[in-house]
Design a protein around this motif. Sequence first.
Motif, short mmCIF file in Angstrom:
data_model
loop_
_atom_site.label_atom_id
_atom_site.label_comp_id
_atom_site.label_asym_id
_atom_site.label_seq_id
_atom_site.Cartn_x
_atom_site.Cartn_y
_atom_site.Cartn_z
N LEU A 1 -4.64 9.43 -0.94
CA LEU A 1 -4.19 8.36 -1.94
C LEU A 1 -3.14 7.66 -1.23
N ILE A 2 -3.45 6.53 -1.07
CA ILE A 2 -2.56 5.64 -0.40
C ILE A 2 -1.80 5.06 -1.53
N TYR A 3 -0.62 5.19 -1.93
CA TYR A 3 -0.08 4.77 -3.42
C TYR A 3 1.00 3.99 -3.39
N THR A 4 2.15 4.35 -2.67
CA THR A 4 3.16 3.69 -2.79
C THR A 4 3.47 2.70 -1.84
N ASP A 5 4.42 1.53 -1.82
CA ASP A 5 4.50 0.53 -1.03
C ASP A 5 4.58 1.16 0.58
N SER A 6 5.50 2.14 0.67
CA SER A 6 5.56 2.64 2.07
C SER A 6 4.10 3.18 2.60
N HIS A 7 3.57 3.93 1.70
CA HIS A 7 2.21 4.44 2.10
C HIS A 7 1.35 3.50 2.74
N TRP A 8 1.42 2.11 1.99
CA TRP A 8 0.67 1.07 2.50
C TRP A 8 1.07 0.37 3.84
N GLN A 9 2.18 0.40 4.00
CA GLN A 9 2.95 -0.13 5.03
C GLN A 9 2.78 0.83 6.44
N ARG A 10 2.59 1.99 6.17
CA ARG A 10 2.56 3.02 7.25
C ARG A 10 0.92 3.03 7.73
N PHE A 11 0.13 2.86 6.42
CA PHE A 11 -1.36 3.05 6.70
C PHE A 11 -1.57 1.88 7.72
N PHE A 12 -1.26 0.75 7.33
CA PHE A 12 -1.83 -0.51 7.91
C PHE A 12 -1.00 -0.52 9.51
N ALA A 13 0.24 -0.12 9.37
CA ALA A 13 0.74 0.10 10.83
C ALA A 13 -0.01 0.84 11.60
N ALA A 14 -0.37 1.92 11.21
CA ALA A 14 -1.09 3.08 11.95
C ALA A 14 -2.52 2.68 12.31
N ILE A 15 -3.23 1.63 11.55
CA ILE A 15 -4.54 1.25 11.96
C ILE A 15 -4.53 -0.02 12.84
N GLY A 16 -3.23 -0.56 13.22
CA GLY A 16 -3.01 -1.75 13.96
C GLY A 16 -3.05 -3.16 13.22
N ARG A 17 -2.76 -2.93 11.88
CA ARG A 17 -2.74 -3.99 10.99
C ARG A 17 -1.48 -4.14 10.13
N PRO A 18 -0.31 -4.14 10.71
CA PRO A 18 1.00 -4.07 10.26
C PRO A 18 1.15 -5.33 9.29
N GLU A 19 0.43 -6.44 9.72
CA GLU A 19 0.79 -7.72 8.70
C GLU A 19 -0.06 -7.83 7.31
N MET A 20 -0.74 -6.61 7.16
CA MET A 20 -1.78 -6.86 6.00
C MET A 20 -0.85 -6.80 4.71
#
Length: 413
Positions: free
Chosen positions: A257-276
């Motif tokens: 469950l990728i839920y909060t704003d910080s969750h999504w920011q960390r998720f995209f950073a972890a997969i190499g897409r921090p700009e998403m």
Amino acid sequence: MTTSTEPDRTTGPLSGIRVIDMTTVLMGPYASQMMGDMGADVIKVEAPEGDLIRQIGPARHEGMGPIYLNANRSKRAITLDLKRPEGRAALLRLCEGADVLLFNVRSRAMKRLGLAYEDVAAVNPRLVYAGLFGYGQDGPYAARPAYDDLIQGGAALPYLFSQVNDGKPRYVPSAIADRVVGLAAFGAILAAIIDRNRTGLGQKVEIPMFETMVSVVMGDHLGGLTFEPPLDGGGYRRHLSPGRRPYQTSDGYICALIYTDSHWQRFFAAIGRPEMPAADPRFHTFASRMANVNEVYDELSAILLTRTCAEWIALLDEADIPVMPMHDLESLLQDPHLRETGFFQMAHHPSEGRIRTMAVPSKWSRSAVGPSRHAPLQGEHSEEILREAGFTADEIADLVAGGVVTCAPGVAV
């Protein structure tokens, strides 16, 4: 996996509380088992034919099926024919020294047995008279029979499934209504005991399945119907998204469950897409994700297909994003967290041998909480319970000889 040990019943938080448990099947037995695990002395009263749930599932011996074993530990058992005057009289004598009478037969059946609230309160005005019913007893459904499936349907759970799957309604594959209402009954009974201890008076408490489950479901899904006039047709959009389900990976499924704003920011950073999150307005804020929840779930589903379960669990754990494996019933027994906390335990049952049981989930710093007795054979404690209630040996022998009381095979009278 550990071997269970019986706690000291005298130090449990409900020690000194006696419950006369007339309930059958699951909802009531689940509630009374929780009370027994907390130290209450629970006396299970069965009719001569026994609790139906004894017959469900594979068993080593007749009447000792797994659902019965897992909803009736921490109890003693007596078999009484309450349709006989002597059986009714015996139950009332048990109620004289009890704190709670718990039942799940309909009100009119209790009245026919001569066990209406007025009858029981006359012998013990401090007693909590707790009835578990299908429906509130002040409405037109009061006399209807009810089972878990019916209550799930009445509370709109199958309808909700039809909105997110193939259009076909279906039930939750668990007795979820029985379990939830059992929890509600547990809380209501304890509140009534607290009130009795404060006022000195017992009372009648009714816990209906239908109304309880409607409150659970509609707490999420009343939505815009909360307002008058309505703002929408109801329903929590995220819960009703077809994409809200375990995610398929390259080798299985995980639950994330990728839920909060910080969750999504960390998720995209972890997969190499921090700009998403900033580049795609659908992912930018919580509100925009909720407004585009189906598309968000679809995008995430496509991403999670690209790696294995182990890879995703490691990545999401490292990023502090909520994730769990999707267990099956057997892999759940090997979950490392449950193994470490000793949740599943092996116990020795006198008639059933080695069995697997589950710990009480809550942890207590001082009180002893946990299973205190094996799930009893039918009538296993009949003689013991009657003797404690003041019956003489001759009275007990007469009740047994007359078929009013039944003892388990091999238990001497």
